[in-house]
Structure formats: C-alpha cells, structure tokens
Motif scaffolding. Structure first.
Motif, short mmCIF file in Angstrom:
data_model
loop_
_atom_site.label_atom_id
_atom_site.label_comp_id
_atom_site.label_asym_id
_atom_site.label_seq_id
_atom_site.Cartn_x
_atom_site.Cartn_y
_atom_site.Cartn_z
N MET A 17 8.82 1.31 -3.38
CA MET A 17 8.04 1.56 -2.25
C MET A 17 6.79 0.43 -2.68
SD MET A 17 7.54 4.93 -0.99
CE MET A 17 7.27 6.05 -2.07
N LYS A 18 7.25 0.81 -4.74
CA LYS A 18 5.59 -0.18 -4.92
C LYS A 18 5.92 -1.43 -4.77
CE LYS A 18 5.94 3.26 -8.97
NZ LYS A 18 5.91 3.35 -10.41
N LEU A 20 6.68 -3.50 -2.69
CA LEU A 20 6.68 -3.70 -1.17
C LEU A 20 5.31 -3.94 -0.74
CD1 LEU A 20 6.80 -4.05 1.93
CD2 LEU A 20 7.25 -1.66 2.17
N LEU A 21 4.48 -2.44 -2.18
CA LEU A 21 2.40 -2.92 -1.57
C LEU A 21 1.65 -4.14 -2.42
CD1 LEU A 21 1.87 1.03 -2.62
CD2 LEU A 21 1.45 -0.70 -0.21
N ASN A 22 2.61 -4.54 -3.37
CA ASN A 22 2.40 -5.63 -4.38
C ASN A 22 2.32 -7.40 -3.55
OD1 ASN A 22 0.97 -4.41 -6.93
ND2 ASN A 22 2.41 -3.20 -6.52
N ARG A 48 -0.85 -5.70 5.71
CA ARG A 48 -1.69 -5.75 3.87
C ARG A 48 -2.13 -4.06 4.61
NH1 ARG A 48 -0.29 -6.72 -0.04
NH2 ARG A 48 -1.65 -5.81 -0.97
N ASP A 50 -1.18 -1.74 6.52
CA ASP A 50 0.41 -0.38 6.10
C ASP A 50 0.94 -1.28 5.93
OD1 ASP A 50 1.57 1.49 6.43
OD2 ASP A 50 0.54 2.58 7.98
N PRO A 51 1.73 -1.40 4.98
CA PRO A 51 3.53 -2.27 5.07
C PRO A 51 4.91 -1.45 4.74
CG PRO A 51 2.60 -2.27 2.71
CD PRO A 51 1.29 -1.78 4.03
N PHE A 52 4.15 -0.10 5.20
CA PHE A 52 5.65 0.94 5.49
C PHE A 52 5.34 0.59 6.83
CE2 PHE A 52 3.53 2.40 1.15
CZ PHE A 52 4.60 1.96 0.94
#
Length: 77
Positions: A17-18, A20-22, A48, A50-52
């Motif tokens: 998850m980290k 994905l956010l970066n 950007r 909400d990547p999830f």
C-alpha cells in the motif's frame, strides 16, 4: 535474533500500500499501465486521488501490471 518483518504477509500488504501511494506517473508509463492520454482524460488525477479505488476499477490487464510493479519494489526475502 531480530524478527524479519519483510517475510510476514501483513508487512508485505502494508508495504505494498505504501508503494502504491508513492508511485509517479513515469513509473506507470514505463510499465504500460498509463500513457500520455491518461494526463488528458483524468486517469492520472483519479489515480493520485485514490489509487486503491482506481486499482479496483481498472481493467484486469492494467491491474496485473500494477501488481507486478508493486511486487518488484517489495523487499527481497
């Protein structure tokens, strides 16, 4: 002996998850997940924001490429 968190499923999930956010646009472009049109049609902005959620709604082939990118950045155990 210190615990190897990188081998634990919960840690790999959290780290994924980290990762994905970066991710930056060029990361996705280099892997064929997005192209220049994504900047014009709003896909990059949606990612950007909400990547999830973006990953849950994207086509399977692009989700698979994104998963491969995330896994490639996971620590090697």
């Amino acid at each position: 002996m210190p615990r190897n968190y990188a081998a634990e499923p919960w840690y790999r999930f959290l780290n994924g998850m980290k990762i994905l956010l970066n991710l930056d646009f060029h990361d996705l472009k280099d892997r064929g997940i997005m192209d220049a049109a994504a900047l014009k049609d709003g896909q990059w902005e949606k990612f950007r924001a909400d990547p999830f959620r973006w990953m849950m709604h994207v086509e399977d082939d692009r989700a698979e490429k994104l998963y491969a990118l995330i896994e490639a950045r996971q620590p090697k155990i």
